[in-house]
Structures are given as structure tokens and as C-alpha cells.
Scaffold this motif. Structure first.
Motif, PDB file in Angstrom:
ATOM      1  N   LEU A 160     -30.662  37.207 -13.783  1.00 32.73           N
ATOM      2  CA  LEU A 160     -32.086  37.146 -13.743  1.00 32.73           C
ATOM      3  C   LEU A 160     -32.618  36.204 -15.212  1.00 32.73           C
ATOM      4  CD1 LEU A 160     -33.365  40.732 -13.194  1.00 32.73           C
ATOM      5  CD2 LEU A 160     -33.363  38.855 -11.491  1.00 32.73           C
ATOM      6  N   CYS A 161     -33.645  35.801 -15.172  1.00 33.57           N
ATOM      7  CA  CYS A 161     -34.177  35.099 -16.290  1.00 33.57           C
ATOM      8  C   CYS A 161     -34.862  36.339 -17.207  1.00 33.57           C
ATOM      9  CB  CYS A 161     -35.291  34.029 -15.815  1.00 33.57           C
ATOM     10  SG  CYS A 161     -36.980  34.717 -15.541  1.00 33.57           S
ATOM     11  N   ALA A 162     -35.090  35.965 -18.303  1.00 35.70           N
ATOM     12  CA  ALA A 162     -35.649  37.236 -19.226  1.00 35.70           C
ATOM     13  C   ALA A 162     -36.937  37.714 -18.732  1.00 35.70           C
ATOM     14  CB  ALA A 162     -35.948  36.622 -20.785  1.00 35.70           C
ATOM     15  N   ASN A 163     -37.766  36.953 -18.254  1.00 36.15           N
ATOM     16  CA  ASN A 163     -39.013  37.340 -17.661  1.00 36.15           C
ATOM     17  C   ASN A 163     -38.978  38.150 -16.579  1.00 36.15           C
ATOM     18  OD1 ASN A 163     -40.669  36.263 -19.641  1.00 36.15           O
ATOM     19  ND2 ASN A 163     -41.189  34.510 -18.441  1.00 36.15           N
ATOM     20  N   CYS A 164     -38.357  37.851 -15.576  1.00 35.07           N
ATOM     21  CA  CYS A 164     -38.010  38.860 -14.427  1.00 35.07           C
ATOM     22  C   CYS A 164     -37.281  40.022 -14.732  1.00 35.07           C
ATOM     23  CB  CYS A 164     -37.381  37.920 -13.496  1.00 35.07           C
ATOM     24  SG  CYS A 164     -38.277  36.562 -12.548  1.00 35.07           S
ATOM     25  N   HIS A 165     -36.443  39.925 -15.635  1.00 38.51           N
ATOM     26  CA  HIS A 165     -35.375  41.174 -16.016  1.00 38.51           C
ATOM     27  C   HIS A 165     -36.326  42.146 -16.603  1.00 38.51           C
ATOM     28  CE1 HIS A 165     -31.557  42.623 -17.825  1.00 38.51           C
ATOM     29  NE2 HIS A 165     -32.017  43.406 -17.104  1.00 38.51           N
TER      30      HIS A 165
ATOM     31  N   SER B 204     -29.112  30.107 -12.238  1.00 39.91           N
ATOM     32  CA  SER B 204     -30.567  30.473 -12.174  1.00 39.91           C
ATOM     33  C   SER B 204     -30.996  31.744 -11.897  1.00 39.91           C
ATOM     34  CB  SER B 204     -31.166  29.245 -11.265  1.00 39.91           C
ATOM     35  OG  SER B 204     -30.620  29.311 -10.201  1.00 39.91           O
ATOM     36  N   CYS B 205     -32.321  31.917 -12.063  1.00 41.23           N
ATOM     37  CA  CYS B 205     -32.758  33.488 -11.819  1.00 41.23           C
ATOM     38  C   CYS B 205     -32.934  33.623 -10.239  1.00 41.23           C
ATOM     39  CB  CYS B 205     -34.190  33.510 -12.340  1.00 41.23           C
ATOM     40  SG  CYS B 205     -34.957  35.030 -12.012  1.00 41.23           S
ATOM     41  N   GLU B 206     -32.300  34.815  -9.772  1.00 43.16           N
ATOM     42  CA  GLU B 206     -32.380  34.949  -8.533  1.00 43.16           C
ATOM     43  C   GLU B 206     -33.863  35.286  -7.799  1.00 43.16           C
ATOM     44  OE1 GLU B 206     -29.305  37.783  -7.334  1.00 43.16           O
ATOM     45  OE2 GLU B 206     -27.730  36.849  -8.658  1.00 43.16           O
ATOM     46  N   VAL B 207     -34.638  35.513  -8.645  1.00 44.91           N
ATOM     47  CA  VAL B 207     -36.067  35.761  -8.258  1.00 44.91           C
ATOM     48  C   VAL B 207     -36.845  34.844  -8.273  1.00 44.91           C
ATOM     49  CG1 VAL B 207     -38.263  36.960  -8.787  1.00 44.91           C
ATOM     50  CG2 VAL B 207     -35.881  38.444  -8.926  1.00 44.91           C
ATOM     51  N   CYS B 208     -36.969  33.970  -9.389  1.00 46.20           N
ATOM     52  CA  CYS B 208     -38.057  32.921  -9.477  1.00 46.20           C
ATOM     53  C   CYS B 208     -37.132  31.551  -9.549  1.00 46.20           C
ATOM     54  CB  CYS B 208     -38.911  33.165 -10.730  1.00 46.20           C
ATOM     55  SG  CYS B 208     -37.937  32.747 -12.496  1.00 46.20           S
ATOM     56  N   GLY B 209     -35.949  31.295  -9.782  1.00 47.43           N
ATOM     57  CA  GLY B 209     -35.093  30.093  -9.699  1.00 47.43           C
ATOM     58  C   GLY B 209     -35.029  29.624 -11.098  1.00 47.43           C
ATOM     59  N   PHE B 210     -35.609  30.235 -12.060  1.00 42.22           N
ATOM     60  CA  PHE B 210     -35.831  29.563 -13.548  1.00 42.22           C
ATOM     61  C   PHE B 210     -34.124  29.151 -13.958  1.00 42.22           C
ATOM     62  CE2 PHE B 210     -35.617  29.584 -18.101  1.00 42.22           C
ATOM     63  CZ  PHE B 210     -36.904  28.908 -18.507  1.00 42.22           C
ATOM     64  N   SER B 211     -34.144  28.066 -14.521  1.00 42.01           N
ATOM     65  CA  SER B 211     -32.997  27.945 -15.373  1.00 42.01           C
ATOM     66  C   SER B 211     -33.074  27.456 -16.676  1.00 42.01           C
ATOM     67  CB  SER B 211     -32.596  26.441 -14.530  1.00 42.01           C
ATOM     68  OG  SER B 211     -31.622  25.962 -15.559  1.00 42.01           O
TER      69      SER B 211
HETATM   70 ZN   LIG Z   1     -37.069  34.759 -13.158  1.00 40.46          ZN
END
Ligand SMILES: [Zn+2]
Ligand SMILES: [Zn+2]
Length: 253
Positions: free
Chosen positions: A225-230, A181-188
Motif C-alpha cells: 500500500l502507499c502511505a495514504n491508503c495505508h 505499486s499500491c494495491e488500492v490506488c496504483g500509486f508508485s
Molecule cells: Zn494507495
């Protein structure tokens, strides 16, 4: 997309930092451009009054390689060019005088020129093209999924950098508890998209290669990272994962 877009014009950016007077560390790509000139001069110091110093100061003084920081008034002035060239000279094997400033990165750049002059000259030439165009954006070498839409010139820059495709998978495999999952927002991706998203995440270099120069990356240099946070981390110059986390927390509160 202009790397320097975030803080406005060079004048605005300089003005913002008049108070702080903080020294901004030289990054790898700046040192490559300067060392290239130094080498062509037979490693003779670049005096502040020389044409080379003036040219380098003009090229580096716009701060394109430091897109997210405010620039001090004397940023990459002819004097700082002279000082840095003197420092690099003291790291040369042929230099017998007193060592002034033993900066590890200064020495690594000089060594790289000794090892492969042709390669380093061409690296300097590519960096110059970007700086002269006023549009310096480095492609994350691990962004294999996004390489297609970033334009031809950007790809040229990333291709010449070291890559390690296996590293990407090793980082994903090492996710704690197998939770990707994303290290910033947790998105999986798998939680949201089911099977189609299973095993997917983007892997980001936390230390840009234009700052560190080529090096063996360890898993600690990478973030999931998820695509958005990246996207947001790269937009307008690289910020850190922690900085993005702070922004997200602030925006949500
Ligand atoms: Zn994210
Ligand atoms: Zn990235």
C-alpha cells in the motif's frame, strides 16, 4: 485516536444492530482475556450469574475489539460469556464429555496457555490495560516506518507480537513483474519521486494479530500500500483492502 470512534457510543452501536442479530465471532484477544479468567478458576465454567461473567461482559461488551461493526443487543452478555467458557472447556485435553463446539481458535488459545502460562497471563494483562483505557488500537507490526509517532503504549502492544522483518522484503520482491505499486490506488513511489522512491512501498498485515493470534504469516496475508491508503485502512479500526478499494472507487465516481 480511539478505535471505537467510527460508529459512535456503545448505545448507538448497539441500537444499530438490533435488527441484524448477527453473531460476531470472538477474536483472539477476547479469547485470551476470557481464557485467562477460566484458567485462574481451575477451568471451572464461568456461570452467567458469577462476578467473573459480569466483569468480563463489562470489559468486552463495549466492542473495542470490533471497532467497525454494529453491536447486537446481547453482545458479550453474561450468557454469551458462560457459553463461550463452556465451549473452551470442551476443547481441553482433560475434558471427557461430548464436544460441543470445536472452534479452532478456542483450542489454539487454550493450547497457548498450556504451553506458556506466564506469557499468556501477561498478554491478557496487557490487553486488559487497553480495554480498560477504552482505547484499543493495534499497531501493524510491519509498520516499522510509522512506529515512532504512535505513542509509547501502542508500541508496547505491538512489540510483544510476533514479527518477521524478512517477510516485508519478500513481499516487495514478489511484486508481479517487479512493479511496486499500491494495491488500492496504483500509486508508485518511484514514478512520483524517481530514484528516491525506488523500491519503497508500505507492507500491511491484512489479518490483524488481535484477531488471528500469533501465526506464521504467508505472503498472501500481506498487501502493498502507499502511505495514504495505508493510513486510511487503519484509521478508526481496520477495514479490508477490498473495502478501501470500494471507498476509493465511490469517492472518485
Ligand atoms: Zn494507495
Ligand atoms: Zn498496516
Amino acid at each position: 485516536m480511539a478505535a471505537c470512534g467510527r460508529l459512535g457510543s456503545v448505545d448507538e452501536r448497539r441500537g444499530a444492530a438490533v435488527e441484524s442479530k448477527l453473531a460476531i465471532n470472538w477474536v483472539w484477544d477476547e479469547l485470551v482475556v476470557l481464557t485467562d479468567v477460566l484458567e485462574r478458576r481451575g477451568w471451572r465454567e464461568i456461570r452467567s450469574t458469577s462476578e467473573d461473567a459480569l466483569e468480563l461482559s463489562g470489559l468486552l461488551g463495549r466492542g473495542l475489539l470490533h471497532p467497525t461493526v454494529a453491536l447486537p443487543d446481547n453482545f458479550r452478555s453474561v450468557n454469551s460469556i458462560q457459553l463461550k467458557s463452556a465451549n473452551i472447556r470442551t476443547t481441553r485435553p482433560s475434558y471427557l464429555g461430548r464436544k460441543t463446539n470445536n472452534n479452532v481458535l478456542d483450542k489454539r488459545v487454550g493450547d497457548a496457555f498450556d504451553r506458556d502460562l506466564i506469557r499468556m497471563r501477561s498478554e491478557a494483562a496487557v490487553i486488559r490495560v487497553f480495554l480498560e483505557a477504552g482505547d484499543y488500537v493495534e499497531q501493524d507490526p510491519l509498520d516499522v516506518d510509522r512506529a515512532a509517532d504512535e505513542g509509547k503504549v501502542l508500541r508496547t502492544l505491538s512489540v510483544r507480537r510476533e514479527r518477521d522483518p524478512k517477510l516485508r522484503q519478500r513481499k516487495i520482491d514478489a511484486a508481479p513483474g517487479g512493479v511496486i505499486s499500491c494495491e488500492v490506488c496504483g500509486f508508485s513511489f518511484s514514478a512520483r519521486y524517481g530514484n528516491r522512491g525506488k523500491g519503497y512501498i508500505e507492507v500491511h498485515h491484512t489479518v490483524p494479530l488481535h484477531v488471528s493470534g500469533p501465526r506464521r504469516n504467508s505472503l498472501d496475508d500481506l498487501a502493498l500500500l502507499c502511505a495514504n491508503c495505508h493510513r486510511m485502512i487503519h484509521r478508526g479500526g481496520w477495514i479490508t483492502v477490498d473495502e478501501l478499494r470500494v471507498l476509493v472507487t465511490k469517492a472518485l465516481s
